[in-house]
Write an enzyme that holds these catalytic residues in place. Structure first.
Site, PDB file in Angstrom:
ATOM      1  CE1 TYR A   1      -4.288  -1.432   0.498  1.00  0.00           C
ATOM      2  CE2 TYR A   1      -3.113  -2.933   1.961  1.00  0.00           C
ATOM      3  CZ  TYR A   1      -4.239  -2.603   1.222  1.00  0.00           C
ATOM      4  OH  TYR A   1      -5.310  -3.445   1.210  1.00  0.00           O
TER       5      TYR A   1
ATOM      6  CE1 TYR B   1      -2.262  -6.770   3.895  1.00  0.00           C
ATOM      7  CE2 TYR B   1      -2.957  -6.277   1.635  1.00  0.00           C
ATOM      8  CZ  TYR B   1      -3.208  -6.279   3.004  1.00  0.00           C
ATOM      9  OH  TYR B   1      -4.397  -5.788   3.475  1.00  0.00           O
TER      10      TYR B   1
ATOM     11  NE  ARG C   1      -6.517 -10.415   4.875  1.00  0.00           N
ATOM     12  CZ  ARG C   1      -7.561  -9.728   4.417  1.00  0.00           C
ATOM     13  NH1 ARG C   1      -7.525  -8.423   4.393  1.00  0.00           N
ATOM     14  NH2 ARG C   1      -8.653 -10.331   3.983  1.00  0.00           N
TER      15      ARG C   1
ATOM     16  CG  HIS D   1      -7.717  -7.794   0.118  1.00  0.00           C
ATOM     17  ND1 HIS D   1      -6.511  -8.309   0.519  1.00  0.00           N
ATOM     18  CD2 HIS D   1      -7.824  -6.584   0.730  1.00  0.00           C
ATOM     19  CE1 HIS D   1      -5.914  -7.466   1.348  1.00  0.00           C
ATOM     20  NE2 HIS D   1      -6.689  -6.403   1.479  1.00  0.00           N
TER      21      HIS D   1
ATOM     22  CG  HIS E   1      -9.773  -2.747   1.540  1.00  0.00           C
ATOM     23  ND1 HIS E   1     -10.040  -3.315   2.765  1.00  0.00           N
ATOM     24  CD2 HIS E   1      -8.471  -3.022   1.278  1.00  0.00           C
ATOM     25  CE1 HIS E   1      -8.944  -3.898   3.230  1.00  0.00           C
ATOM     26  NE2 HIS E   1      -7.973  -3.734   2.341  1.00  0.00           N
TER      27      HIS E   1
HETATM   28 FE   LIG Z   1      -6.056  -4.674   2.495  1.00  0.00          FE
END
Ligand SMILES: [Fe+2]
Length: 248
Positions: free
Chosen positions: A114, A153, A163, A166, A168
């Site tokens: 991110y 990640y 995770r 995905h 959000h």
């Molecule tokens: Fe996330």
């Protein structure tokens, strides 16, 4: 929503399924233990300003707001990653389209990182990828955006948890105070079934509803894959929202 039973389109009643949403405290997802309520919840009605305040309209969207491949580009080149279009329909409990609704989405880059100052993963940043966009649903409740597939990640839950890929999502209602948040996964990803956050969901059907389907017919030749992700706001087939603990 305070009632237990919701009326359907033809007088049919929808019983709320209280097991649809995970419990607030699910120890396999460690941080839930620290933030789960320890007291009974209080119901607060909406204020006048919340209900009558301004909402977001089509005129506020920029031309690239639904194009994550280009909307943060620093040098005019595209973001790195597997190109794809994500689209879907926002529906109410009777499968009626919900038009003019602000849908926001955010995600990690192709490496799983991110763009955030508290990000702790060592994967490289992509200077041309910001990871955020928004759409307003059309008259038939459809949204769509162009992006790259996010990477999986790691996160420090029990030391070595990962995770699945995905995206959000946030969906606004009639006012900014009405906001629902969820996550979309990708069909066929084995990481889904190893994720401690996904594992908090008891019902496999709820997980399936969070999983976008590969739409092979709508792929763009020599350009982009296509995934479909519909969002159902409430009722028996509601999408599981992270911030909607009452379950409908
Ligand atoms: Fe996330």
């Amino acid at each position: 929503m305070s009632g237990i039973i919701l009326p359907g389109a033809d007088g049919q009643l929808f019983q709320r399924d209280r097991d649809w949403h995970p419990k607030a405290d699910t120890p396999g997802y460690k941080s839930t233990t620290f933030r789960a309520p320890r007291h009974s919840l209080l119901s607060l009605g909406p204020t006048q300003s919340e209900m009558t305040g301004p909402t977001f309209g089509h005129e506020k969207l920029g031309a690239l707001d639904n194009d994550l491949i280009r909307n943060f580009s620093q040098d005019g080149t595209d973001a790195i990653g597997q190109r794809m279009v994500v689209y879907g329909q926002v529906l109410d409990e009777n499968a009626r389209p919900v038009p003019n609704t602000l849908v926001e989405y955010w995600q990690a880059n192709a490496g799983g990182r991110y763009r955030h100052k508290k990000e702790g993963y060592i994967a490289a940043l992509d200077p041309n990828f910001g990871g955020f966009g928004r759409s307003i649903t059309d008259e038939n409740g459809f949204y769509h955006f162009r992006t790259i597939k996010p990477g999986a990640y790691p996160w420090p839950n029990t030391g070595n948890d990962w995770r699945p890929a995905h995206i959000h999502f946030s969906v606004f209602g009639h006012a900014f105070a009405q906001r629902l948040i969820t996550q979309m996964y990708f069909e066929g990803d084995p990481m889904i079934w190893q994720c401690p956050i996904v594992a908090t969901i008891n019902d496999k059907a709820a997980i399936d509803q969070l999983t976008a389907r590969l739409d092979r017919l709508n792929t763009t030749p020599m350009d982009a894959l296509c995934y479909r992700f519909d969002i159902v706001l409430r009722g028996r087939r509601s999408t599981m929202f992270e911030n909607k603990l009452e379950g409908n």
